[in-house]
Design a protein around this motif. Structure first.
Motif, PDB file in Angstrom:
ATOM      1  N   THR A  59       0.833  -1.206   0.000  1.00 40.97           N
ATOM      2  CA  THR A  59       0.000   0.000   0.000  1.00 40.97           C
ATOM      3  C   THR A  59       0.866   1.255   0.000  1.00 40.97           C
ATOM      4  O   THR A  59       1.995   1.252   0.502  1.00 40.97           O
ATOM      5  N   THR A  61       0.268   3.973   1.658  1.00 39.35           N
ATOM      6  CA  THR A  61       0.421   4.467   3.026  1.00 39.35           C
ATOM      7  C   THR A  61       1.579   3.758   3.726  1.00 39.35           C
ATOM      8  O   THR A  61       2.367   4.390   4.439  1.00 39.35           O
ATOM      9  N   GLU A  90      -4.259   9.325   5.778  1.00 37.47           N
ATOM     10  CA  GLU A  90      -3.596   8.107   6.249  1.00 37.47           C
ATOM     11  C   GLU A  90      -3.913   7.817   7.716  1.00 37.47           C
ATOM     12  O   GLU A  90      -3.231   7.025   8.351  1.00 37.47           O
ATOM     13  N   CYS A  91      -4.956   8.435   8.232  1.00 35.15           N
ATOM     14  CA  CYS A  91      -5.469   8.105   9.579  1.00 35.15           C
ATOM     15  C   CYS A  91      -4.354   8.026  10.626  1.00 35.15           C
ATOM     16  O   CYS A  91      -4.327   7.112  11.440  1.00 35.15           O
ATOM     17  N   ALA A  93      -1.222   7.320  10.183  1.00 37.27           N
ATOM     18  CA  ALA A  93      -0.194   6.283   9.969  1.00 37.27           C
ATOM     19  C   ALA A  93       1.229   6.841  10.088  1.00 37.27           C
ATOM     20  O   ALA A  93       2.083   6.210  10.714  1.00 37.27           O
ATOM     21  N   PHE A  96       1.946   7.123  13.663  1.00 37.17           N
ATOM     22  CA  PHE A  96       2.079   5.778  14.239  1.00 37.17           C
ATOM     23  C   PHE A  96       3.452   5.182  13.933  1.00 37.17           C
ATOM     24  O   PHE A  96       4.171   4.713  14.828  1.00 37.17           O
ATOM     25  N   TYR A  97       3.834   5.231  12.679  1.00 32.52           N
ATOM     26  CA  TYR A  97       5.078   4.561  12.282  1.00 32.52           C
ATOM     27  C   TYR A  97       6.328   5.284  12.761  1.00 32.52           C
ATOM     28  O   TYR A  97       7.363   4.660  12.998  1.00 32.52           O
ATOM     29  N   HIS A 233       4.229  -5.713   7.184  1.00 31.25           N
ATOM     30  CA  HIS A 233       4.147  -5.459   5.753  1.00 31.25           C
ATOM     31  C   HIS A 233       5.097  -6.314   4.930  1.00 31.25           C
ATOM     32  O   HIS A 233       5.260  -6.066   3.736  1.00 31.25           O
TER      33      HIS A 233
ATOM     34  N   ARG B 227      -7.887   1.030  13.044  1.00 33.23           N
ATOM     35  CA  ARG B 227      -6.546   0.472  13.270  1.00 33.23           C
ATOM     36  C   ARG B 227      -5.947  -0.087  11.981  1.00 33.23           C
ATOM     37  O   ARG B 227      -4.749   0.043  11.738  1.00 33.23           O
ATOM     38  N   LYS B 229      -6.569   0.897   8.886  1.00 35.23           N
ATOM     39  CA  LYS B 229      -6.154   2.008   8.031  1.00 35.23           C
ATOM     40  C   LYS B 229      -4.877   2.653   8.585  1.00 35.23           C
ATOM     41  O   LYS B 229      -3.924   2.889   7.845  1.00 35.23           O
ATOM     42  N   ARG B 230      -4.879   2.929   9.872  1.00 37.17           N
ATOM     43  CA  ARG B 230      -3.726   3.551  10.522  1.00 37.17           C
ATOM     44  C   ARG B 230      -2.478   2.681  10.396  1.00 37.17           C
ATOM     45  O   ARG B 230      -1.352   3.175  10.325  1.00 37.17           O
ATOM     46  N   GLY B 231      -2.669   1.377  10.357  1.00 37.97           N
ATOM     47  CA  GLY B 231      -1.540   0.463  10.194  1.00 37.97           C
ATOM     48  C   GLY B 231      -1.135   0.283   8.744  1.00 37.97           C
ATOM     49  O   GLY B 231      -0.216  -0.470   8.440  1.00 37.97           O
ATOM     50  N   ALA B 232      -1.824   0.998   7.833  1.00 36.81           N
ATOM     51  CA  ALA B 232      -1.510   0.953   6.400  1.00 36.81           C
ATOM     52  C   ALA B 232      -1.855  -0.398   5.785  1.00 36.81           C
ATOM     53  O   ALA B 232      -1.256  -0.818   4.803  1.00 36.81           O
ATOM     54  N   HIS B 233      -2.845  -1.064   6.361  1.00 36.93           N
ATOM     55  CA  HIS B 233      -3.234  -2.379   5.858  1.00 36.93           C
ATOM     56  C   HIS B 233      -4.570  -2.389   5.129  1.00 36.93           C
ATOM     57  O   HIS B 233      -5.098  -3.456   4.830  1.00 36.93           O
TER      58      HIS B 233
END
Lengths: 346, 346, 346, 346
Positions: A59, A61, A90-91, A93, A96-97, A233, B227, B229-233
């Motif tokens: 993805t 994102t 990206e909510c 993301a 988060f990362y 991922h 979660r 979406k935020r995790g890019a999944h």
């Protein structure tokens, strides 16, 4: 008449054929498949970057968030446009990362200007340990409003970053569309212009779900591998990611599909202009924002046309009469659909 | 002679055919494709759970980490086996996704026992605010050593969790192999046995890269979506995940492929036993751990057989003579390969 | 002539005396000391909130970040002023403690307006799962520019939050200074005006290092305790925090010191105005921003006056002539120092 | 008769006097106070480490979590004893501060052995990107069971770490008690024995709430400052932390109080032994674990003695008869209280 997004179209047959061809026998998992070797080589060649570290994720994102996390400490802030995908879509993301870094929105429109970027950078890290520290600059090319930074514009931005010792990330979800619009080389649009890491999009331009992250110097390679795995991922049956990207790169398919998308979008824009529509942003790639009468919207809607209504009206337009549309041409759109769409303007 | 893993085999043609069939025209992105409706319905039917919330992601680690995060606060601890995939093979993904929770390793082998679990739970949350708080119990079915919990064993574990008010997660990367081994229904092995959420694996059993997360009560649904979406999944071209899962579920393909894998593994185990090998763990599904002479390993290696050498020797075996192998039968393995493998034992 | 900050002054003798008095014998650790019972009771009484949950931490950043984390999911965004302390001066602590939430800067000055807040809220959570979700509203009282929201202004903001179901946090690092300026009750300025949780500052107004976090309804109490411990903000020898706060509350010392600070600041402002200085923000509490000639700055500097030079000039002022100062009156400042300071304006 | 913990006693008068003395006039905030210069110098001198970076925080958990975070990536694991404070008593703070790293519990008792540590390290990072990566080794001195590593033991552990290129953290919440027990120098017990960073405790040994974090090489200094601020552990009125530590170091008070605590504990242990009690762990510093009859416990309880009942019985003891106690001598305990305690054994 589907112009809602380039993330809703089909996969190009050449990509699908590589996926099908990959589907025989066993292949080592987790990126150790031989097709990945081909991909790595193709990308290094295409980017004239023999030392580049190349990774695949599924993805956009993930590509952005993981790439940024390699260059951003949790106490730093990422400089980006206020309408950047990393900020708006990206909510959280990237937050988060990166382990809770901040995003600093450089005032202005979808395109950052060097002056605005410089002022934003100047505004951070002036309070010692108290404020966020300066982190990477993230540039979106094609922008979220369909604009394309010229090489000069790009270099002016990366020069500001370099002046402050900040790394540069390029969100290239529509990398190919920008490249075709500029007519330059991948190297020109990336490392030769001061970009350190690029999210090289495949999904929107003919793939199923694959993006490459390309680091032009390899010092973050191992960290990226760990972050990718930790982020869940890393694909076990990685060959199907590799195969998509291999099909995408083979015989410059990626440029062909991007050119199709851009050309068709130019054709659409021309038709709209001829029909009296005006544009909120200058058409440059495969996404345009056109303003036209509500009555036409109604006719299009009744005929099943799909696109997003866009907030905002052009100066001088009467909002009770006029309404804007975001129109995206997927690589797969055909002229017949465009002609059918335009027919409703008459 | 590939017995290294079931994450290295090809995609079943029925799955691939659905992917190819999905590849036409436009489909709404991000899980709003019509194939996902079919998938949701099929899983609800298969699990006899009309209210289940069903989501797809591309990796098993994502399924586990996201599911657990919905049931685990950052100050809690997850109870699991010391050899659980979430502990040993996910590079801290569960810690990352839960926001830094802990994992408590329940002493013992790959299978948790109710007593050991009870003692582990008793050992936490006895120091008020100081220690970690009790969080979910995560059970792996098939276990990492090829074992299968019986329904009684499963229920005894979930009863311990229920006694303490703790939610239960089932890591079902090899869900189908366990189900076939037990000969029970999906409902029996999950919510009827006290499981709250399951990672329902597809990748290892004939898919390209797809896992379902199934919540038997829907109160975590929206949180999971955020979660993911935020995790890019969250996939934009989600239909290709849906199509894989649809093909996997269609006409019970998933049970067919799992049965093939288990049957072939039983055939392999029988052959090994006949050839004098002994087993570190009782063969139950599609993964076995066999001990046999180093000389045989050498012959197999020379002949190109692929599998992992396993640490640990059986009591009574001389390690200078004997060596263990982990052997996994993919759904696609054929008898000829097994026969060829076994031939080296003579 | 120290006007740099109210975080650099001494501790009031009444506070210190309680600390000294607490220093005998043993006291149960971690907040179980009897002085904490007194503190809890005093705050509940002062706030007319018999069910309030009351906790102590040592820094204002801890109070803010922990309070916000109890009301903000990691995928949400906190609405605040662009100059809020939580945004500019906490090195991403709110992001860290919330697990990587975002801050949305409500356009405007230091004071948020209801309209701007409403527009900011409207701008988020319009993209479903893609954008950040709406989280708490954080209001700073006294603002970072020395302003004080009237009760009407406060209620207009919290009404916007309530319309959207969003919780409200009040950063009251200078709570007492605002209260004295408004002449209202603590209940008026908090729960009666729609505030859910307040960071009730002690450090800047006569304490050593103590802030209370007051929840007006207790449902977040246990979560706060766990977050505080996890954040390493639970003191073992907690009685010394309790003692500070007890001394601070005793006989309304906190109002006395705040009144001193505000009155002295008003006196300073009056003197500056008389001397021809003008103000970037209307003086309301104990922090003012005054513009006066560079030559005066030079004289003050030479005389050892301490304060921060402030960026920004008043409209009409010539920046080559005029320069702004941020001047903060600590509770302990005396008139003599102010007179000495003002003397340099003649 | 208070033997519950050394976190419940009073502050030594010399420490309090420095706090009182610091309470005059203004002092630059955030660690820029002149007393901090004195502290830094004293610690560098005491540790014979002229380049050490020295910082103060208010809690032991903050010291540990922040120090570890500087040496541990989120995808790594920290090696520690299964009863380490960082594992059992910090509510996941190390996980939180490291950004979700793991803790690997080295099998054995409270003291790690080099062999067990070596095996634990060998067990991690053998699965490439899949498992956690090896991170720092954290050693607790005095251990959680009152044990003291000899210099040889310490060096044997750090040698294992060094062999694998891993950094070493020392949790010295009771640093002084260990030092006095060993009779060596601070340098001996830290950098000369291979320790990279130490949490140097003050709180349990006569202070109010202050711990130093000492880095023996300064490359992590700036990162620590940012992490401390981000964690909300940077005090504005920092001088009161500095003053505590200055008083603690002055004239070697810290060694005097530790010696008192240890000597009194030895006296208590001797009395207990004479009264027939036995010990779960060899008494070495100021915390002991003694087993004695339930009837005696009852008498002590009735007389108001405070201590924790300890789980676990000595081999050979009848649990219906015998019960264990954890007894900690604070620096402030006096012989009279010990004698009164022991009187109940007759």
């Amino acid at each position: 008449m589907f112009f809602a997004s380039d993330n809703a179209g089909p996969v190009h047959v050449q990509v699908m054929d590589r996926v099908i061809a990959a589907n025989a026998d066993y292949a080592m998992p987790y990126g150790n498949d031989p097709i990945m070797d081909e991909v790595r080589q193709s990308i290094r060649t295409a980017f004239e970057a023999p030392d580049a570290a190349v990774y695949l994720v599924a993805t956009g994102t993930a590509a952005n968030a993981l790439a940024l996390a390699c260059y951003c400490q949790p106490w730093q802030t990422i400089f980006c446009s206020p309408v950047a995908h990393i900020h708006e879509d990206e909510c959280n993301a990237p937050e988060f990362y990166t382990g809770a870094a901040k995003l600093t929105l450089v005032p202005g429109g979808d395109k950052m200007t060097p002056d605005a970027l410089r002022r934003s950078i100047a505004g951070e890290e002036v309070r010692g340990v108290h404020g966020p520290q300066r982190g990477p600059v993230s540039i979106t090319q094609v922008t979220e409003r369909g604009g394309v930074y010229s090489l000069d514009e790009l270099r002016a931005l990366t020069a500001v970053a370099r002046d402050h010792g900040l790394p540069v990330h390029l969100d290239g979800a529509r990398f190919a569309n920008a490249l075709v619009a500029l007519g330059c080389s991948p190297a020109d649009m990336t490392w030769k212009s001061g970009v350190d890491v690029v999210s090289f999009g495949g999904t929107k331009n003919g793939c199923m779900g694959v993006e490459a992250v390309v680091f032009f110097s390899p010092e973050k390679a191992w960290e990226f591998e760990l972050r990718r795995k930790r982020g869940a991922h890393l694909f076990s049956k990685h060959r199907y990611l590799s195969a998509q990207m291999a099909g995408y790169l083979q015989d410059d398919l990626w440029l062909t599909t991007a050119r199709q998308a851009n050309d068709n979008c130019a054709y659409l824009a021309q038709g709209l202009r001829a029909a009296g529509a005006s544009f909120l942003h200058t058409p440059q790639a495969n996404m345009i924002f056109a303003s036209f009468p509500r009555a036409t919207h109604q006719r299009l809607h009744d005929a099943g046309a799909k696109y997003y209504i866009w907030e905002g009206t052009l100066e001088g337009d009467d909002p009770s009469e006029m309404l804007a549309a975001r129109l995206v041409c997927d690589w797969s759109v055909d002229r017949a659909a465009i002609d059918a769409f335009l027919a409703h303007f008459q």
